[in-house]
Design an enzyme around this catalytic site. Sequence first.
Site, PDB file in Angstrom:
ATOM      1  N   GLY A  14       0.783  -1.235   0.000  1.00  0.00           N
ATOM      2  CA  GLY A  14       0.000   0.000   0.000  1.00  0.00           C
ATOM      3  C   GLY A  14       0.811   1.280   0.000  1.00  0.00           C
ATOM      4  N   SER A  15       2.049   1.233  -0.452  1.00  0.00           N
ATOM      5  CA  SER A  15       2.830   2.489  -0.483  1.00  0.00           C
ATOM      6  C   SER A  15       2.227   3.463  -1.490  1.00  0.00           C
ATOM      7  CB  SER A  15       4.295   2.206  -0.810  1.00  0.00           C
ATOM      8  OG  SER A  15       4.450   1.746  -2.145  1.00  0.00           O
ATOM      9  N   HIS A 106       0.591  -0.390 -13.580  1.00  0.00           N
ATOM     10  CA  HIS A 106       1.380  -1.616 -13.744  1.00  0.00           C
ATOM     11  C   HIS A 106       2.858  -1.230 -13.783  1.00  0.00           C
ATOM     12  CE1 HIS A 106       2.016  -5.792 -14.793  1.00  0.00           C
ATOM     13  NE2 HIS A 106       2.891  -5.383 -15.687  1.00  0.00           N
ATOM     14  N   ASP A 147      -4.585  -6.146 -17.520  1.00  0.00           N
ATOM     15  CA  ASP A 147      -3.574  -5.238 -18.100  1.00  0.00           C
ATOM     16  C   ASP A 147      -3.780  -4.940 -19.583  1.00  0.00           C
ATOM     17  OD1 ASP A 147      -1.116  -6.990 -16.112  1.00  0.00           O
ATOM     18  OD2 ASP A 147      -2.348  -5.246 -15.615  1.00  0.00           O
ATOM     19  N   GLU A 176       6.079   5.740  -9.940  1.00  0.00           N
ATOM     20  CA  GLU A 176       4.678   5.587  -9.511  1.00  0.00           C
ATOM     21  C   GLU A 176       4.277   6.728  -8.592  1.00  0.00           C
ATOM     22  OE1 GLU A 176       4.975   1.765  -7.684  1.00  0.00           O
ATOM     23  OE2 GLU A 176       4.682   0.714  -9.581  1.00  0.00           O
TER      24      GLU A 176
END
Length: 190
Positions: A14-15, A106, A147, A176
């Site tokens: 969950g970062s 992704h 995806d 991200e």
Amino acid sequence: MKTKKIVLFASGSGSNVENIVHFFQNTPNVAISCVLSNRKDAYVLERCNKMNVSALYFNRTAFSASDCVLDILVSLDPDLIVLAGFLWKVPAAIIQKFPNKIVNIHPALLPNYGGKGMYGMKVHEAVKNNRDTETGITIHYVNENYDQGAIILQVKTSILPTDSPETIAKKVHELEYAHFPKTIAKLLEV
Ligand code: GRF
């Protein structure tokens, strides 16, 4: 102005969830309505406890063999559903209920290194084993196939011969954290 509501799904650490929560903490008309996880021991739930963010655990029956999670989503009425490290395929019933409102991130340059079973370190190990000179992130809409939804954003980073799967993972996570919240904000037009 109407508050835009985000629901997050995560299966693991969950970062990204934590990063997204912090990013929108100072955005007045955006609310993180709830974080949903399919793993009762997922560390993301611990992060939500510390951040005082609503979070729920659900099992496979609730997710894909009944309308339980679907009904929860309908009641939450999100403007965007964000998969941030979520490992299950989203059932067609949920996709159909929220067309073009579900996005995923992704940790590779799709269509490469995508599909069932390609997640986390498995992706970075494959990239390293293939001696690729670059990798990156893909943010895309979610459809019925893993995806394969329309790509929203791709950002690349170089891979050095000295890079390990772990250092590759670190480079990808940095992309991200830098790009996912901003892309979500753009999609919400906030
Ligand atoms: C991220 O690498 C994301 O790209 C992938 O799952 C991972 C989740 O990491 N979908 P975390 O749980 O947000 O730390």
